[in-house]
Design a protein around this motif. Structure first.
Motif, mmCIF file in Angstrom:
data_model
loop_
_atom_site.group_PDB
_atom_site.id
_atom_site.type_symbol
_atom_site.label_atom_id
_atom_site.label_comp_id
_atom_site.label_asym_id
_atom_site.label_seq_id
_atom_site.Cartn_x
_atom_site.Cartn_y
_atom_site.Cartn_z
ATOM 1 N N UNK A 187 0.824 -1.211 0.000
ATOM 2 C CA UNK A 187 0.000 0.000 0.000
ATOM 3 C C UNK A 187 0.862 1.267 0.000
ATOM 4 N N UNK A 188 2.075 1.178 0.583
ATOM 5 C CA UNK A 188 2.963 2.345 0.626
ATOM 6 C C UNK A 188 3.780 2.511 -0.659
ATOM 7 N N UNK A 189 3.546 1.646 -1.646
ATOM 8 C CA UNK A 189 4.237 1.755 -2.928
ATOM 9 C C UNK A 189 5.535 0.974 -3.023
ATOM 10 N N UNK A 190 5.954 0.329 -1.933
ATOM 11 C CA UNK A 190 7.197 -0.446 -1.950
ATOM 12 C C UNK A 190 6.972 -1.772 -2.659
ATOM 13 N N UNK A 191 7.929 -2.144 -3.512
ATOM 14 C CA UNK A 191 7.873 -3.431 -4.203
ATOM 15 C C UNK A 191 8.365 -4.527 -3.265
ATOM 16 N N UNK A 192 7.623 -5.623 -3.253
ATOM 17 C CA UNK A 192 7.985 -6.777 -2.429
ATOM 18 C C UNK A 192 7.725 -8.045 -3.239
ATOM 19 N N UNK A 193 8.289 -9.131 -2.780
ATOM 20 C CA UNK A 193 8.021 -10.443 -3.358
ATOM 21 C C UNK A 193 7.105 -11.182 -2.407
ATOM 22 N N UNK A 194 6.080 -11.806 -2.944
ATOM 23 C CA UNK A 194 5.148 -12.575 -2.127
ATOM 24 C C UNK A 194 4.968 -13.955 -2.747
ATOM 25 N N UNK A 195 4.437 -14.867 -1.931
ATOM 26 C CA UNK A 195 4.225 -16.242 -2.406
ATOM 27 C C UNK A 195 2.753 -16.422 -2.747
ATOM 28 N N UNK A 196 2.406 -16.482 -4.047
ATOM 29 C CA UNK A 196 1.001 -16.665 -4.422
ATOM 30 C C UNK A 196 0.493 -18.082 -4.179
ATOM 31 N N UNK A 197 1.418 -19.020 -3.962
ATOM 32 C CA UNK A 197 1.070 -20.418 -3.674
ATOM 33 C C UNK A 197 1.800 -20.808 -2.399
ATOM 34 N N UNK A 198 1.062 -21.181 -1.376
ATOM 35 C CA UNK A 198 1.684 -21.560 -0.108
ATOM 36 C C UNK A 198 2.298 -22.949 -0.142
ATOM 37 N N UNK A 199 1.778 -23.789 -0.996
ATOM 38 C CA UNK A 199 2.242 -25.175 -1.076
ATOM 39 C C UNK A 199 3.704 -25.235 -1.519
ATOM 40 N N UNK A 200 4.433 -26.211 -0.988
ATOM 41 C CA UNK A 200 5.823 -26.442 -1.398
ATOM 42 C C UNK A 200 5.925 -27.603 -2.381
ATOM 43 N N UNK A 201 4.779 -28.114 -2.830
ATOM 44 C CA UNK A 201 4.762 -29.211 -3.804
ATOM 45 C C UNK A 201 4.999 -28.630 -5.197
ATOM 46 N N UNK A 202 5.954 -29.196 -5.917
ATOM 47 C CA UNK A 202 6.297 -28.664 -7.239
ATOM 48 C C UNK A 202 5.108 -28.720 -8.196
ATOM 49 N N UNK A 203 4.270 -29.725 -8.097
ATOM 50 C CA UNK A 203 3.106 -29.825 -8.977
ATOM 51 C C UNK A 203 2.134 -28.658 -8.755
ATOM 52 N N UNK A 204 1.948 -28.246 -7.504
ATOM 53 C CA UNK A 204 1.075 -27.107 -7.208
ATOM 54 C C UNK A 204 1.652 -25.811 -7.771
ATOM 55 N N UNK A 205 2.968 -25.638 -7.605
ATOM 56 C CA UNK A 205 3.643 -24.450 -8.124
ATOM 57 C C UNK A 205 3.540 -24.413 -9.650
ATOM 58 N N UNK A 206 3.821 -25.534 -10.297
ATOM 59 C CA UNK A 206 3.752 -25.597 -11.762
ATOM 60 C C UNK A 206 2.332 -25.352 -12.265
ATOM 61 N N UNK A 207 1.342 -25.841 -11.541
ATOM 62 C CA UNK A 207 -0.057 -25.605 -11.911
ATOM 63 C C UNK A 207 -0.398 -24.129 -11.882
ATOM 64 N N UNK A 208 0.076 -23.427 -10.852
ATOM 65 C CA UNK A 208 -0.162 -21.987 -10.772
ATOM 66 C C UNK A 208 0.502 -21.268 -11.935
ATOM 67 N N UNK A 209 1.737 -21.657 -12.253
ATOM 68 C CA UNK A 209 2.465 -21.022 -13.356
ATOM 69 C C UNK A 209 1.714 -21.228 -14.668
ATOM 70 N N UNK A 210 1.217 -22.420 -14.906
ATOM 71 C CA UNK A 210 0.463 -22.695 -16.137
ATOM 72 C C UNK A 210 -0.782 -21.824 -16.232
ATOM 73 N N UNK A 211 -1.514 -21.693 -15.135
ATOM 74 C CA UNK A 211 -2.718 -20.860 -15.140
ATOM 75 C C UNK A 211 -2.361 -19.395 -15.356
ATOM 76 N N UNK A 212 -1.297 -18.935 -14.715
ATOM 77 C CA UNK A 212 -0.873 -17.542 -14.870
ATOM 78 C C UNK A 212 -0.463 -17.239 -16.309
ATOM 79 N N UNK A 213 0.200 -18.192 -16.958
ATOM 80 C CA UNK A 213 0.638 -17.995 -18.343
ATOM 81 C C UNK A 213 -0.555 -17.950 -19.299
ATOM 82 N N UNK A 214 -1.633 -18.674 -18.987
ATOM 83 C CA UNK A 214 -2.831 -18.602 -19.833
ATOM 84 C C UNK A 214 -3.505 -17.238 -19.712
ATOM 85 N N UNK A 215 -3.480 -16.672 -18.503
ATOM 86 C CA UNK A 215 -4.100 -15.371 -18.265
ATOM 87 C C UNK A 215 -3.231 -14.245 -18.815
ATOM 88 N N UNK A 216 -1.915 -14.365 -18.652
ATOM 89 C CA UNK A 216 -0.972 -13.323 -19.073
ATOM 90 C C UNK A 216 0.122 -13.940 -19.943
#
Length: 109
Positions: free
Chosen positions: A57-86
């Motif tokens: 909110x203060x304009x500072x850039x930060x890195x956040x974790x959009x997927x809490x899971x540490x399972x590679x399949x969950x992370x890859x699934x999020x990446x695939x969905x994000x690439x379809x949207x953007x």
């Protein structure tokens, strides 16, 4: 003026390589304004983490974790969905137990 996404990505890869770790571009996006996702993978434990840049909110850039899971399949699934949207999104993969240490901005826990 902000630097292009491509310059930022190549600088990140260079920092990783200088530290003795491995990084690669898994997906190339728009050179000027593509969003960047960074996937880190700890080969010993098998844990994967995904980081996306966000603005506080203060304009500072930060890195956040959009997927809490540490399972590679969950992370890859999020990446695939994000690439379809953007289709302009970049994806960088870092093989390191603590890949977030290469960010110059703050990392939200």
């Amino acid at each position: 003026m902000e630097i292009g996404s491509d310059v930022w990505v190549y600088a990140l890869i260079r920092r990783v390589e200088l530290a003795g770790a491995f990084a690669t571009i898994a997906r190339k996006g728009d050179a000027r304004a593509g969003a960047v996702l960074v996937k880190t993978l700890d080969r010993r434990s098998g844990d994967a983490r995904l980081y996306a840049q966000a603005l506080r909110a203060d304009g500072e850039r930060v890195w956040m974790r959009p997927v809490e899971s540490a399972a590679e399949a969950d992370v890859d699934g999020y990446v695939e969905r994000a690439a379809r949207v953007d289709p302009d999104i970049w994806v960088v993969e870092i093989e390191d137990a603590d890949g977030a240490r290469f960010f110059t901005e703050a990392v939200e826990k």
